[in-house]
Design a protein around this motif. Structure first.
Motif, PDB file in Angstrom:
ATOM      1  N   GLU A  44      29.154  13.181  39.093  1.00 14.86           N
ATOM      2  CA  GLU A  44      28.820  14.099  38.361  1.00 14.86           C
ATOM      3  C   GLU A  44      28.034  15.362  40.255  1.00 14.86           C
ATOM      4  N   HIS A 215      35.046  15.400  37.518  1.00 17.25           N
ATOM      5  CA  HIS A 215      33.981  15.160  36.764  1.00 17.25           C
ATOM      6  C   HIS A 215      34.421  15.317  35.414  1.00 17.25           C
ATOM      7  N   ASP A 216      36.004  15.136  35.283  1.00 17.47           N
ATOM      8  CA  ASP A 216      36.194  15.473  33.785  1.00 17.47           C
ATOM      9  C   ASP A 216      37.177  13.873  33.254  1.00 17.47           C
ATOM     10  N   GLY A 218      38.243  13.023  30.451  1.00 18.61           N
ATOM     11  CA  GLY A 218      39.280  13.277  29.809  1.00 18.61           C
ATOM     12  C   GLY A 218      40.752  13.127  30.921  1.00 18.61           C
ATOM     13  N   SER A 221      41.008   9.570  32.106  1.00 18.43           N
ATOM     14  CA  SER A 221      41.803   8.797  31.249  1.00 18.43           C
ATOM     15  C   SER A 221      43.295   8.992  30.825  1.00 18.43           C
ATOM     16  N   GLU A 222      43.982  10.278  31.181  1.00 20.72           N
ATOM     17  CA  GLU A 222      44.752  10.406  30.749  1.00 20.72           C
ATOM     18  C   GLU A 222      46.088  10.520  31.819  1.00 20.72           C
ATOM     19  N   LEU A 256      27.712   9.021  30.133  1.00 16.18           N
ATOM     20  CA  LEU A 256      29.654  10.588  30.218  1.00 16.18           C
ATOM     21  C   LEU A 256      30.343  10.148  28.891  1.00 16.18           C
TER      22      LEU A 256
END
Lengths: 341, 324, 350
Positions: A44, A215-216, A218, A221-222, A256
């Motif tokens: 963050e 900070h994402d 998602g 992880s992709e 998170l």
């Protein structure tokens, strides 16, 4: 596949003395990035993820900060290099793109000229040749009619195109390492997908290493194959993508993961992390996450857990034993999976 | 762009008219005003112009000749009408053509304004730049102290001190021997250098602070970080910073120059430079309405024109600005 | 009021044909309108009492303009707005004052939307003063602060002494002060860190239950909208292109744009649906000169698929598709809505 280590950071500390006290922006950080990696750094605001990379590039003011540790790039310690040597590496062997494409290009210069300038500051070639290379670069990152758009000013580009231009500029010298600091945060969702695709394509085509700061979770992880989770200037967990997301070990990582709304888990309540990130001047004693951690126990407020493998197969910085962690994480996940099914 | 300029010019015309009208009214309405006529008494100007112990017929005659016996709006309309034809009337005092009077005084004012502006740019910009690049250094602190003192010193005070020191004490300057640059360049320079310095001090201090502030602000912009990240030499990075930091200075400079061209009243008065400012001051003290109006008109036009030029120039400096 | 009487208990807010153009003018003295930014173009929807309607879309889709129109912070160019069955589109400022306590707004930037020179007590207490509501002042404000998770003892502190998340809590308390019926949330969590986002979203949900609030929730983040909304309206270039219940929209998107938007959201590691990401070509066109017909057609994979070698079908190019009910309670504006489970093909050509 041969793995060549591009960047090795060893016990990096970046402390800024201020009137209020010593800001420990980065406090004992070690990691390595290999060629072919997309190394995701998650954290963050204030976690130190950006400072780390600006320091690696020599863009933090050395007079304003106390920097210790080692940043080995292809075997050379960047922290020991002089300004001019560092400059020769920046943009040539190591390039960076930033979060806000709206403010990252000089508003008074033509986009094409800014890229030409980037080429000419490392390569002594005729200007015409540099312009030709700029057309090719702009075309390669998917800017239509590159010859016409060369002459445009940044404000005539859309956000996505500006980020493409930034990538073109970064790739001008075919660097070994591309550092992307929140490259999609300021962009629209559909454009985000385009830029992530482009970074991935650039990575394979040029066979480079990528550090993706975001900070994402998602996004990481992709596209990332390795992940490091940062909190208050330190790494709290690190491993391959499957290790970190499949078998997360640190309560902060859990927090998170649970804070992100999932489009397919409608109905389950979000589990936020209570409290706010600590001040970097007065970090808590012991584990810096313990005041926000629901699983804290005896040693947490006294002993600072070092980051090491505690039996899970990848390193983390939490006093809980691996077995205990597996149990707690399974417990925390139970209501979610129930709600989803 | 052309449309924009035309529109601005039309508005400028309206502005100038308004300014003239306000001045006109002030000198009619205020007690002792030039054209003020109360209950059948003769207007002060006519009385003044008629000389000592005037015969009433002479006063009346003068009033008629100058149109002072007509209602205010007629006088104003006549003034505007004539002004549009390039006739700004004649001075009540010396009877000379107002337009010529102003043009005659313009070179002195222009010498003062341009000369001083070169001095303050030469001082303000470099110090501001160095100060920003060497932030918190001794030099930076020193120049900020200079800037603080500079902006706090009133020109009239500084001017008098300077005259006292350089004229009375050192005798390297003497007040009041203005010669035009075409007649006697050496003499011109000899009378102008001190007013330039005095007038430039406040501006230089102000510009130093502005340049330094702009530089510091631009230095922390993301695009400067980009410039460093791509490996530009520090010299080129500074060029990037200057390009952004100095653009607002152009605007400021244009406006300041426009204002000064309308007359640097205090400096002209102290150093007795026969410029537009001095002309206006003298006219005001003798209620010479045509001259007052004429100088006001020119001052207003300079400011408005400077504004327009600055805006047009700015559009060519900043590609994001487009007028339509 | 005579023509269409809305049953007040059903819809809290209803808009019909709402349009907002921002004119672009040209001319030397007499300015004539040469073009307009079509920020919001003929949209209709309703918000039921107690529900959360999500408005989602990318930059320039008109979602924030819609929010401002709903609260009449700006005047619509055309269209009607009803609030509790009363048509308010023609209301003057003074008429709106009465309604201001009923409808409130929470803004994106908690840093910019709070006056730095006022204490929290003054900020949260201001609505009481403005609307001359009787109250014990400080006590009421402190109750509110406690309710939104702020320490009531911080009554006299200034906004800069709070973190981003806490500042957004102040914004929530201010909006809540007069017990409004409707709160329009304009990107309330976009500026916050992930862990803090979740705190604010949970707070908003709890408050909705407690105070029977109705939300219009605006965001570009589909994950957030999906999480908090009961129903979602998807906007593209000033138009609503699809409205459906949240889960239905996610499982069964009818409009190709919705499908692309959904597929572009990073799903995370646990994603098992195996859906391929559809990457749309190009950028969102300018709302000054939106494409004719369906504004999405130049980027639409489905249109290219249907048209095949002939290019985009004519109706897509020339006529805006009506917002029709495709499935029960599921409306979409598309000539060729997707079948359930239909996969979009990546557009091969730019």
């Amino acid at each position: 596949m041969s793995t060549e280590t591009l960047l090795e950071v060893k016990d990096l500390r970046v402390h800024f003395p201020t009137g209020d006290g010593l800001v420990k922006a980065v406090d004992g950080l070690s990691f390595t990035v290999d060629r072919g990696d997309t190394f995701g750094i998650v954290g963050e605001s204030g976690s130190g993820k950006s400072v780390t990379n600006l320091t690696a590039l020599g863009l933090t003011d050395r007079n304003a900060a106390n920097i210790t540790g080692e940043v080995l790039f292809k075997g050379r310690d960047l922290l020991k290099l002089g300004k001019e040597d560092l400059r020769k590496i920046r943009g040539k062997e190591m390039a960076m793109i930033f979060q806000d494409p709206f403010s990252c290009l000089h508003p008074f210069y033509r986009v094409g000229d800014q890229i030409v300038e980037a080429i000419l500051c490392h390569d002594k070639i005729p200007k015409k040749q540099a312009e030709q290379r700029t057309y090719d670069l702009l075309g390669a990152v998917g800017i239509p009619k590159p010859k016409e758009r060369f002459r445009d000013f940044p404000h005539q580009y859309s956000g996505g195109m500006r980020q493409r231009a930034m990538i073109a500029m970064a790739m001008a010298h075919n660097p070994d390492l591309l550092i992307a600091d929140e490259p999609t945060t300021a962009l629209d969702v559909t454009v985000q997908a385009q830029i992530l695709d482009l970074i991935e394509r650039v990575k394979t085509e040029f066979d480079i290493g990528v550090i993706l700061i975001t900070h994402d979770l998602g996004v990481v992880s992709e596209v990332a194959n390795k992940v490091m989770v940062m909190y208050a200037g330190r790494a709290v967990e690190m491993g391959t993508r499957d290790e970190v997301f499949g078998n997360p070990q640190h309560p902060y990582t859990w927090g998170l993961l649970e804070s992100i709304p999932h489009v397919d888990h409608k109905g389950s309540k979000l589990v936020p992390i209570e409290g706010a990130p600590p001040s970097l001047i007065r970090t808590p004693n012991g584990c810096s996450f313990h005041p926000r951690c629901p699983h804290r126990f005896d040693p947490c407020d006294k002993d600072d857990p070092e980051i090491k493998d505690r039996g899970a197969g990848h390193p983390d910085a939490c006093h809980l034993s691996a077995a205990e962690k597996t149990r707690v994480w399974a417990e925390r996940q139970a209501p979610r999976t129930k709600a989803a099914s | 762009m052309l449309q924009y300029v035309i529109r601005r010019l039309l508005w400028s015309f309206v502005m100038v008219m308004l300014v003239v009208m306000v001045v006109f009214l002030i000198f009619f309405v205020l007690p002792g005003g030039t054209g003020r006529k109360e209950d059948g008494r003769a207007s002060p100007v006519a009385v003044m112009m008629a000389g000592r112990n005037p015969r009433p017929e002479l006063v009346k005659n003068i009033e008629e000749r100058l149109g002072l016996d007509r209602p205010v709006y007629v006088q104003f309309g006549r003034y505007v009408w004539n002004a549009l034809h390039g006739d700004l009337g004649y001075s009540y005092q010396s009877q000379i053509d107002v337009r010529e009077a102003v043009f005659h005084r313009l070179p002195a004012t222009a010498s003062l304004a341009f000369g001083a502006s070169i001095v303050w740019l030469l001082i303000g910009i470099p110090i501001g730049i160095i100060s920003a690049l060497k932030r918190r250094s001794l030099l930076d602190r020193g120049s900020m102290l200079f800037a603080l003192i500079g902006v706090s010193m009133p020109t009239f005070w500084l001017g008098l001190i300077a005259i006292f020191y350089f004229d009375s004490n050192l005798n390297v300057y003497s007040v009041g021997d203005y010669a035009s640059i075409t007649d006697n360049p050496a003499q011109w320079f000899a009378t102008m250098w001190l007013p330039w310095l005095v007038l430039a001090v406040t501006f230089a201090a102000f510009y130093t602070r502005m340049v330094r502030g702009n530089m510091l602000e631009v230095q922390s912009e993301d695009y400067i970080r980009t410039a460093r990240a791509k490996g530009l030499k520090e010299r080129s990075v500074i060029r990037h910073i200057l390009r952004s930091a100095l653009t607002p200075v152009v605007t400021m400079y244009g406006l300041d120059l426009g204002i000064l061209l309308g007359g640097a009243i205090i400096t002209e008065r102290i150093f007795n430079i026969p410029g537009i400012g001095l002309l206006a001051v003298d006219a005001i003290s003798s209620s010479d309405l045509p001259i007052i109006l004429g100088t006001t008109l020119f001052a207003a036009m300079f400011v408005i024109l400077a504004n327009l030029i600055v805006d047009v120039v700015y559009a060519s400096l900043d590609p994001r600005v487009r007028y339509s | 009021m005579t023509d269409i009487a809305q049953p007040a208990d059903d819809y809290l807010v209803k808009v019909e044909g709402l349009t907002k153009n921002f004119p672009i003018t040209k001319g030397i003295i007499f300015q004539r309108e040469v073009a307009a930014v079509h920020a919001v173009d003929n949209i209709s929807f309703e918000v039921k009492s107690g529900e959360t309607l999500g408005l989602v879309g990318e930059s320039g889709c008109g979602k924030s303009t819609t929010a401002r129109l709903l609260l009449k912070l700006i005047e619509p160019s055309a269209g009607k707005i009803w609030f509790e069955g009363e048509e308010i589109s023609g209301f003057s400022r003074s008429q709106m004052r009465r309604l201001r306590s009923e409808m409130q707004m929470i803004f994106q930037d908690p840093y910019a939307s709070l006056n730095p020179r006022q204490t929290v007590g003054q900020i949260v207490g201001a609505p009481f003063k403005i609307h001359k509501t009787e109250g014990e002042g400080k006590k009421k404000v402190q109750e509110l602060m406690d309710r939104v998770g702020l320490n009531p003892e911080h009554y006299n502190r200034y906004p800069h002494e709070f973190s981003g998340g806490q500042r957004q809590r102040i914004g929530v308390a201010r909006a809540l002060a007069l017990r409004p019926k409707l709160i329009v949330c304009d990107e309330p969590v976009s500026a916050l860190d992930v862990s803090i986002q979740a705190q604010i979203l949970n707070l908003l949900e709890d408050l909705q239950d407690e105070f029977k609030l109705t939300y219009v929730f605006i965001s570009h983040d589909l994950r957030v909208v999906q999480h908090i909304s009961d129903r979602i309206a998807v906007m593209y270039l000033g138009r609503i292109v699809e409205v459906a219940e949240a889960t239905e929209l996610y499982k069964n998107p009818k409009h190709p744009y919705t499908a692309a938007l959904l597929s572009a959201v990073p799903k995370g590691h646990s994603d098992s649906s195996g859906s391929e990401r559809i990457v749309l070509e190009g950028d969102v066109p300018s709302p000054i000169d939106p494409p004719p017909g369906c504004p999405f057609h130049p980027r639409c994979p489905k249109a290219h698929q249907v048209g095949g070698p002939d290019g985009v079908p004519e109706n897509c190019r020339t006529e805006f598709p009506p917002l029709d009910e495709v499935d029960p309670d599921h409306i979409a504006a598309c000539w060729y809505p997707l079948e359930q489970g239909e996969k979009l093909q990546q557009a091969a050509h730019a």
